[in-house]
Design a protein around this motif. Structure first.
Motif, PDB file in Angstrom:
ATOM      1  N   TYR A 343      27.253   3.563 -55.152  1.00  0.00           N
ATOM      2  CA  TYR A 343      25.570   3.308 -55.011  1.00  0.00           C
ATOM      3  C   TYR A 343      24.457   3.334 -55.597  1.00  0.00           C
ATOM      4  N   ASP A 344      24.182   4.607 -56.484  1.00  0.00           N
ATOM      5  CA  ASP A 344      23.191   5.267 -57.425  1.00  0.00           C
ATOM      6  C   ASP A 344      23.188   4.027 -57.650  1.00  0.00           C
ATOM      7  N   HIS A 345      24.598   3.612 -58.587  1.00  0.00           N
ATOM      8  CA  HIS A 345      24.697   2.698 -59.939  1.00  0.00           C
ATOM      9  C   HIS A 345      25.108   1.840 -59.476  1.00  0.00           C
ATOM     10  N   PHE A 346      25.914   0.919 -58.291  1.00  0.00           N
ATOM     11  CA  PHE A 346      25.469  -0.582 -57.782  1.00  0.00           C
ATOM     12  C   PHE A 346      24.527  -1.034 -56.965  1.00  0.00           C
ATOM     13  N   ALA A 549      31.672  27.079 -49.585  1.00  0.00           N
ATOM     14  CA  ALA A 549      32.307  27.871 -48.950  1.00  0.00           C
ATOM     15  C   ALA A 549      31.663  29.159 -49.845  1.00  0.00           C
ATOM     16  N   ASP A 550      30.856  30.512 -48.031  1.00  0.00           N
ATOM     17  CA  ASP A 550      30.744  31.745 -48.933  1.00  0.00           C
ATOM     18  C   ASP A 550      30.923  32.476 -47.818  1.00  0.00           C
ATOM     19  N   CYS A 551      30.194  33.954 -47.516  1.00  0.00           N
ATOM     20  CA  CYS A 551      30.672  34.756 -46.267  1.00  0.00           C
ATOM     21  C   CYS A 551      29.729  34.670 -45.306  1.00  0.00           C
ATOM     22  N   TYR A 552      28.974  33.998 -45.607  1.00  0.00           N
ATOM     23  CA  TYR A 552      27.727  32.760 -43.936  1.00  0.00           C
ATOM     24  C   TYR A 552      28.184  32.102 -43.639  1.00  0.00           C
ATOM     25  N   GLY A 553      28.476  31.005 -44.621  1.00  0.00           N
ATOM     26  CA  GLY A 553      29.158  29.470 -43.832  1.00  0.00           C
ATOM     27  C   GLY A 553      29.471  28.381 -45.051  1.00  0.00           C
ATOM     28  N   ILE A 554      29.590  27.260 -45.096  1.00  0.00           N
ATOM     29  CA  ILE A 554      30.565  26.013 -45.471  1.00  0.00           C
ATOM     30  C   ILE A 554      29.663  24.943 -45.080  1.00  0.00           C
ATOM     31  N   GLY A 555      29.736  24.360 -46.190  1.00  0.00           N
ATOM     32  CA  GLY A 555      29.689  22.796 -45.773  1.00  0.00           C
ATOM     33  C   GLY A 555      29.099  22.271 -47.406  1.00  0.00           C
ATOM     34  N   VAL A 556      28.625  20.300 -46.780  1.00  0.00           N
ATOM     35  CA  VAL A 556      28.075  20.712 -48.049  1.00  0.00           C
ATOM     36  C   VAL A 556      27.059  20.096 -47.525  1.00  0.00           C
ATOM     37  N   ASP A 557      25.328  19.963 -47.620  1.00  0.00           N
ATOM     38  CA  ASP A 557      24.580  19.376 -46.880  1.00  0.00           C
ATOM     39  C   ASP A 557      23.902  18.449 -47.884  1.00  0.00           C
ATOM     40  N   ARG A 558      24.106  17.160 -47.021  1.00  0.00           N
ATOM     41  CA  ARG A 558      23.773  16.080 -47.983  1.00  0.00           C
ATOM     42  C   ARG A 558      23.450  14.832 -46.565  1.00  0.00           C
ATOM     43  N   ILE A 559      21.708  16.026 -46.263  1.00  0.00           N
ATOM     44  CA  ILE A 559      20.943  15.043 -45.476  1.00  0.00           C
ATOM     45  C   ILE A 559      19.621  15.280 -46.571  1.00  0.00           C
ATOM     46  N   SER A 560      18.446  14.348 -45.605  1.00  0.00           N
ATOM     47  CA  SER A 560      17.605  14.343 -46.995  1.00  0.00           C
ATOM     48  C   SER A 560      16.633  15.341 -47.068  1.00  0.00           C
ATOM     49  N   ALA A 561      16.673  16.024 -45.960  1.00  0.00           N
ATOM     50  CA  ALA A 561      15.313  17.022 -46.306  1.00  0.00           C
ATOM     51  C   ALA A 561      15.771  18.211 -47.036  1.00  0.00           C
ATOM     52  N   THR A 562      16.767  18.447 -46.988  1.00  0.00           N
ATOM     53  CA  THR A 562      16.999  19.939 -47.603  1.00  0.00           C
ATOM     54  C   THR A 562      18.244  19.556 -48.590  1.00  0.00           C
ATOM     55  N   GLY A 563      18.989  18.624 -48.232  1.00  0.00           N
ATOM     56  CA  GLY A 563      19.962  18.133 -48.846  1.00  0.00           C
ATOM     57  C   GLY A 563      19.835  17.194 -50.073  1.00  0.00           C
ATOM     58  N   THR A 564      21.175  16.384 -50.216  1.00  0.00           N
ATOM     59  CA  THR A 564      21.244  15.830 -51.330  1.00  0.00           C
ATOM     60  C   THR A 564      20.387  13.823 -51.427  1.00  0.00           C
ATOM     61  N   GLY A 565      20.047  14.557 -49.547  1.00  0.00           N
ATOM     62  CA  GLY A 565      19.236  12.792 -49.528  1.00  0.00           C
ATOM     63  C   GLY A 565      20.914  11.705 -49.223  1.00  0.00           C
ATOM     64  N   TYR A 566      21.855  12.204 -49.650  1.00  0.00           N
ATOM     65  CA  TYR A 566      22.755  10.955 -49.641  1.00  0.00           C
ATOM     66  C   TYR A 566      22.883   9.879 -47.529  1.00  0.00           C
ATOM     67  N   THR A 567      22.687  10.801 -46.673  1.00  0.00           N
ATOM     68  CA  THR A 567      22.667  10.436 -45.528  1.00  0.00           C
ATOM     69  C   THR A 567      21.989   9.042 -45.906  1.00  0.00           C
ATOM     70  N   SER A 568      20.141   9.200 -46.783  1.00  0.00           N
ATOM     71  CA  SER A 568      20.089   7.696 -46.891  1.00  0.00           C
ATOM     72  C   SER A 568      20.278   6.783 -46.680  1.00  0.00           C
ATOM     73  N   GLN A 569      21.650   6.599 -47.757  1.00  0.00           N
ATOM     74  CA  GLN A 569      21.537   5.285 -48.223  1.00  0.00           C
ATOM     75  C   GLN A 569      21.911   4.539 -47.052  1.00  0.00           C
ATOM     76  N   TYR A 570      22.948   5.117 -46.209  1.00  0.00           N
ATOM     77  CA  TYR A 570      23.098   4.400 -44.714  1.00  0.00           C
ATOM     78  C   TYR A 570      21.368   3.659 -43.772  1.00  0.00           C
TER      79      TYR A 570
END
Ligand code: BDP
Length: 681
Positions: A343-346, A549-570
Motif C-alpha cells: 500500500y505504501d509503495h503503490f 513471542a516472549d514470556c509475556y505474550g505474542i502477536g504484532v501490534d499493528r494498530i495506529s496508536a501504539t503499533g505500526t499503523g497498518y490498520t489505517s490503510q483500511y
C-alpha cells in the motif's frame, strides 16, 4: 488411472436416469467457419461424448438427423438463429455462451459470440454429462464474471519450478523449451475446461536464460503460444526489468532513457511479429533483489509505463506485481512493517499508470499465509487496473503433501467487504471491475502443477487448480458446489464416496490452520523451503515476518496508536473492526495485536489454551482423515487411492510434529500449563 486425465475423465456413464438421453446424440453439427478454437471444441466434444456414451460420434456441417449437438456463433447458421432469440444472443458477452435443448427436435444447441464461447459451452455440456445430469431441458446463459482469468507458472528453464511441489517443469528442460508439446496441450485443455484464458509461462524471478525467451527462444515461445491459442488462452512472458542490460547490451535500464525505451519497443515489435495475439509482460521489479526502476531514482509508474508504451501499439498489457517490500530490514522503524509495504509503495501512484497497465496484488499483505487479512491495496486505487493474486501452489499450506482445499479461503477473501465505497464494496466486485469501472481486471494465481503423473503431486490438490478456474469464472459458486463438481468428474457419482471426499476437502483448510501458526500470526516455518514447523525460523532474520513471542505474550501490534499503523490503510469501518480487541476476529487477533497469553478470546479461551487445544485437535483430526479416506477404497482407482492414502498418513504424522513443536515452544515461553493436563513434549 494415475490421475493424468484429472477431471476430464469422460468415463462411460452406464447407470443413472439420464444415460439413455446421452445415447441419442451421435452427431455434432458445426455451423461455423473452421478455426483452431472451434476445432478444439469439436475434438473435445467428440472425445467426451465417445467416452461417456461409448458410441462413435460423427461430425457434419448440416442437419442430417436429429437429435444433434449443434455449435455455432450467432448470425452464422440458421439453426443458431432459430433457437436463440435476439434477447438471448444480446445477453451473451465475448466469452459467454448459451445452451438450449430444442424441445421439438431434441437438438442441444450451443451459441456464442466467439469461438472461445463455444469452447466454454462445450466444456459446460461435458461437465453436465460427466456428472450424469439431464440434458433434456437445458436453457442457460453464461458469461464469465471476470475478464482476466490467469495462471502464472513459476517455471525456470533449467526445469525446476519455484515453489513447485509436483515434480519438474512441463515447459522446460536443460535450459530449453520442451519438445513434449503433447503434455502442454493436455495442460491447455485442463486450463480451458475450468475457464482460464491467460498464462504467463515463466517464473516471475527471471534469470538470464529466461530473458532470452524474448529473443533467441522466441520461435519456441511462438509454438507454445499456438498450442494455448487453440484453447483460447493468451500467452504472457515474465520479464526481467533489466533486460536491456542482461541481454540488450545497454548499460542502463532507466525507464526514462530513450535507448531503453527504444530497445523495448523493438523487442515488442519482434514478439508481435512472431505472436500476433501475444498477451504482454508480467513484471516483478524492485522486489526480493530483482532489479527495478528504483535503481535510477524512478518509481513503479515510470517503470510500468515504459513497458506499457512499447506494448500499446500491439494491444498488449503490462501486469506489474505489487509484492514490493524491503527484505533486508529488521524493523527498527515501525513504518517498515512489511504488511504496510504494498500500500505504501503503490497507493500514492494511483492515476499515474497507463491504461494498459494492471497491478497484480497478492490477496493478503504479507505472503500467502494460511490466514491473513485482505490486502488493503485492493480497491484503494480507483484510477488503476488491478487483479488479485492467489497462490494455488501450496507453499505455506502443506506443499501438496498435506491436503488443503483453498477455495473456501479464496471465497472468504472475495466476499470481504472493504467498505471503500460504502457497505457492499466487496473484493469480488472490485476485482470484476464493477466498483471502479476498470478497463482490465480479474484473477491471477500461481499454478500448482509439474510433471508428476497426476499433475499436482497430491491428487486432491487438483481440486485447487480446477476450483481456481471455476471461481475466476464465477465467484458466486460455492466451495461445496465446486468440490462436488470436481469429485464427480474425477472419481464418479457414488454418493457415499462424493460425501466422504467432500468432507475431507471442506474441513481441510481449518484442520491445517489449527495445527500450524495460530490466530493469524503466520510463518513459523523452516526458512527457505518453508515446509514444516520452526517457530523462530524467521524471527530473528531480515525478512520482516515476526510473531514477537516472549514470556509475556505474542502477536504484532499493528494498530495506529501504539503499533505500526497498518490498520489505517483500511476504510474506517475495517480499521475500527481490527483496532479494537472487542471486535477483532479471533482468527486474526495476533496479526493485529500483541497480547498476553492470558488474553481471553471471543471463544472464551485464553490465547495459550487456544494454542494447546487447536494443536491437539488439529493433529487428531488429521489422523481421522486417514480413516475417512479408507471409506472410499472401493470407489477410487487403486493407484490413485494409494497415492492419496500415503500422503494422508504423512500429513497425520507431520501434524503431530507441528503440534509438539508449537505446544512445547509456548509451554516453555509462557510457563502456563495446559488446563487439561495433556502431555506436551
Ligand atoms: C514468495 C515465494 C518466493 C516468490 C515470491 C513472489 O517464497 O519464492 O518469488 O513469493 O511472489 O511467496 O515473488
Amino acid at each position: 488411472g494415475d490421475g493424468y486425465l484429472a477431471w476430464l475423465q469422460y468415463r462411460r456413464i452406464t447407470a443413472g436416469a439420464n444415460v439413455d438421453q446421452y445415447a441419442e446424440y451421435n452427431q455434432i453439427i458445426v455451423t461455423e467457419q473452421d478455426d483452431v478454437v472451434i476445432r478444439s471444441a469439436v475434438n473435445e466434444l467428440t472425445q467426451g461424448m465417445e467416452g461417456i456414451t461409448g458410441r462413435k460420434i460423427c461430425i457434419s456441417g448440416k442437419t442430417e438427423r436429429t437429435p444433434s449437438i449443434v455449435l455455432g456463433t450467432f448470425g452464422t447458421g440458421s439453426r443458431i438463429a432459430e433457437v436463440f432469440s435476439e434477447e438471448v444472443s444480446s445477453a451473451i458477452k465475448a466469452e459467454g455462451y448459451a445452451i438450449h435443448t430444442d424441445s421439438v427436435t431434441g437438438d442441444i444447441v450451443i451459441g456464442a459470440v466467439t469461438s472461445a464461447g463455444i469452447l466454454y459451452g462445450v466444456f459446460h455440456l461435458l461437465r453436465i454429462m460427466g456428472a450424469g445430469g439431464s440434458v433434456q431441458q437445458l436453457n442457460m446463459v453464461e458469461n464469465p464474471v471476470n475478464q482476466l482469468r490467469m495462471i502464472n507458472q513459476w517455471d525456470n528453464m533449467d526445469g525446476s519450478v519455484e515453489r513447485g511441489y509436483a515434480g519438474e517443469s512441463i515447459f522446460y528442460e536443460d535450459n530449453r523449451v520442451t519438445s513434449n508439446l503433447q503434455r502442454i496441450q493436455d495442460y491447455a485443455r485442463l486450463l480451458a475446461s475450468s475457464g482460464i484464458n491467460a498464462i504467463a509461462i515463466n517464473n516471475v524471478n527471471v534469470h538470464q536464460v529466461e530473458s532470452r525467451l524474448l529473443t533467441e527462444f522466441l520461435p519456441d515461445v511462438a509454438k507454445l503460444a499456438a498450442i494455448f491459442r487453440g484453447y483460447a488462452i493468451k500467452l504472457f512472458l515474465s520479464i526481467n526489468y533489466a533486460s536491456t542490460i542482461e541481454i540488450g547490451g545497454l548499460l542502463t535500464a532507466d525507464p526514462l532513457d530513450s535507448t531503453v525505451r527504444e530497445w523495448w519497443r523493438a523487442a515488442a515489435s519482434k514478439i508481435y511479429a512472431a505472436i500476433p495475439d501475444f498477451g504482454g509482460f508480467l513484471v516483478k521489479a524492485d522486489s526480493e533483489n530483482r532489479p527495478g526502476p528504483f535503481t535510477y531514482g524512478r518509481d513503479h509508474a515510470d517503470g510500468a509505463n515504459m513497458l506499457a508504451e512499447a506494448l500499446k501499439p500491439h494491444g498488449g498489457i503490462v501486469i506489474w506485481r505489487c509484492f514490493v517490500y524491503n527484505c533486508k530490514q529488521d524493523w527498527r522503524d515501525r513504518s517498515m512493517d512489511r504488511a504496510r509495504a504494498a500500500y505504501d509503495h503503490f497507493q500514492p501512484l494511483d492515476g499515474r499508470f497507463m491504461d494498459n497497465v494492471i497491478l497484480q496484488v497478492k490477496n493478503g499483505p504479507i505472503d500467502f499465509q494460511v490466514r491473513e487479512p485482505v490486502s488493503p491495496l485492493l480497491g484503494a486505487m480507483p484510477h488503476t487496473n488491478q487483479v488479485i493474486e492467489f497462490q494455488i501452489a501450496q507453499e505455506y499450506t502443506g506443499q501438496q503433501r498435506h491436503v488443503c482445499y483453498l477455495v473456501p479461503q479464496w471465497k472468504e477473501i472475495l466476499n470481504f467487504d472493504t467498505h471503500l465505497q460504502g457497505e457492499g464494496t466487496t473484493v469480488k466486485r472490485i476485482i470484476d471491475g464493477n466498483v471502479h469501472g476498470n478497463a482490465y481486471s480479474g484473477f491471477a494465481a500461481v499454478s500448482n502443477i509439474g510433471n508428476d503423473a497426476n499433475w499436482t503431486g497430491h491428487l486432491l490438490a487438483q481440486a485447487n487448480l480446477f476450483g481456481y478456474g471455476r471461481l475466476a469464472w464465477n465467484p458466486e459458486l460455492s466451495a461445496e458446489e465446486i468440490a462436488v463438481e470436481w469429485i464427480t468428474l474425477t472419481f464418479g457419482t457414488n454418493e457415499l464416496m462424493v460425501q466422504t471426499i467432500l468432507n475431507i476437502l471442506m474441513n481441510s483448510w481449518e484442520i491445517y490452520e489449527s495445527y500450524t501458526a495460530p490466530l493469524g500470526v503466520g510463518f513459523m516455518v523452516n526458512p527457505n523451503h518453508h515446509y514444516g514447523p520452526n517457530v523462530d525460523g524467521y524471527e530473528y532474520s531480515m525478512w520482516g515476518t515476526y510473531h514477537f513471542a516472549d514470556c509475556y505474550g505474542i502477536g504484532v501490534d499493528r494498530i495506529s496508536a501504539t503499533g505500526t499503523g497498518y490498520t489505517s490503510q483500511y476504510a474506517r469501518m475495517n480499521m475500527e473492526l481490527y483496532e479494537s480487541l472487542e471486535s477483532c476476529p479471533d482468527e486474526l487477533l495476533l496479526f493485529f495485536h500483541h497480547v498476553p497469553y492470558t488474553h481471553v478470546l471471543h471463544s472464551g479461551k485464553t490465547v495459550i489454551q487456544h494454542i494447546y487445544d487447536t494443536h491437539f485437535e488439529g493433529a487428531e483430526r488429521a489422523g481421522q482423515v486417514v480413516a475417512a479416506w479408507e471409506l472410499v477404497k472401493e470407489q477410487v482407482d487403486g493407484r490413485a487411492y494409494q497415492q492419496v492414502a500415503d500422503r494422508l498418513v504423512e500429513q497425520a504424522e507431520h501434524a503431530k510434529e507441528w503440534r509438539d513443536r508449537i505446544n512445547t515452544y509456548f509451554l516453555r515461553k509462557s510457563g502456563i500449563a495446559d488446563q487439561w493436563g495433556r502431555t506436551i513434549y
